[in-house]
Write a protein that holds these residues in place. Sequence first.
Motif, mmCIF file in Angstrom:
data_model
loop_
_atom_site.group_PDB
_atom_site.id
_atom_site.type_symbol
_atom_site.label_atom_id
_atom_site.label_comp_id
_atom_site.label_asym_id
_atom_site.label_seq_id
_atom_site.Cartn_x
_atom_site.Cartn_y
_atom_site.Cartn_z
ATOM 1 N N ALA A 171 0.847 -1.191 0.000
ATOM 2 C CA ALA A 171 0.000 0.000 0.000
ATOM 3 C C ALA A 171 0.882 1.241 0.000
ATOM 4 O O ALA A 171 1.961 1.258 0.605
ATOM 5 C CB ALA A 171 -0.903 -0.004 1.223
ATOM 6 N N GLN A 176 -2.365 5.375 2.009
ATOM 7 C CA GLN A 176 -1.996 3.967 1.875
ATOM 8 C C GLN A 176 -3.003 3.208 0.985
ATOM 9 O O GLN A 176 -3.666 2.246 1.391
ATOM 10 C CB GLN A 176 -1.895 3.305 3.247
ATOM 11 N N TYR A 178 -4.487 0.741 -1.573
ATOM 12 C CA TYR A 178 -4.131 -0.661 -1.812
ATOM 13 C C TYR A 178 -5.088 -1.260 -2.844
ATOM 14 O O TYR A 178 -6.293 -1.209 -2.659
ATOM 15 C CB TYR A 178 -4.206 -1.452 -0.517
#
Length: 221
Positions: A171, A176, A178
Amino acid sequence: MTSGAELTPRGSRAVAGRAPAADPRWSRRRRVVSVFAAVAAVGMAGGALAPLGTSLAVAQEKPVEVVSLWADSRGDAQALTTVTEPEAPVSLDRTGFTVYVTPKPTPTPTPSETTSGTSSRATPVRYSGGGSSSDWLAAAGIPESDWGYVDYIVSRESGWNPNATNASSGACGLVQAYPCSKVPGSGYDPVDNLSWANGYAVGRYGSWAEAHAFWTSNHWW
């Protein structure tokens, strides 16, 4: 008829026990015919041998050249080759230009990331530009009324580091994302990362406020 004697065909008398004498006229005819036959034979032989004599005389003056079939064929082939032989190649002047070859570039392997057990795209380029969090939020189109919720989540996900990467999952970026390849543009670009996060928060949770509430309860979103 007198005994012991008989008449010849012409009525002459023949002596008994003796052969009749030959007629001189017949002997003369035979000799004449024999002479004419001999002369004719000599003439025919001379006529037949005359060309041969001429040929032998010519052969003695100039020897006959004997050419085999192979030699004759070879001569024909050489003559044909001489006729069809191409002209000498033209010499080109290559001094007026320079020829160079650029080496074929060798591709450099790019690090890849693993997403859901599948090989993913190349890792995005890390962010090296400037700017502040407020600049990035405004450029991403996030309403200022939601900046507090965004700041809470981003501070805990990445500490506002655009190049933050999760070592285990891959990520990336401020929120982050992902997998990182989901972010249009570059997952490490702060504006691209926040723009994707804005659509994710509203689409998944209905608003940034609801996304913030989920994060505080689960410590992930």
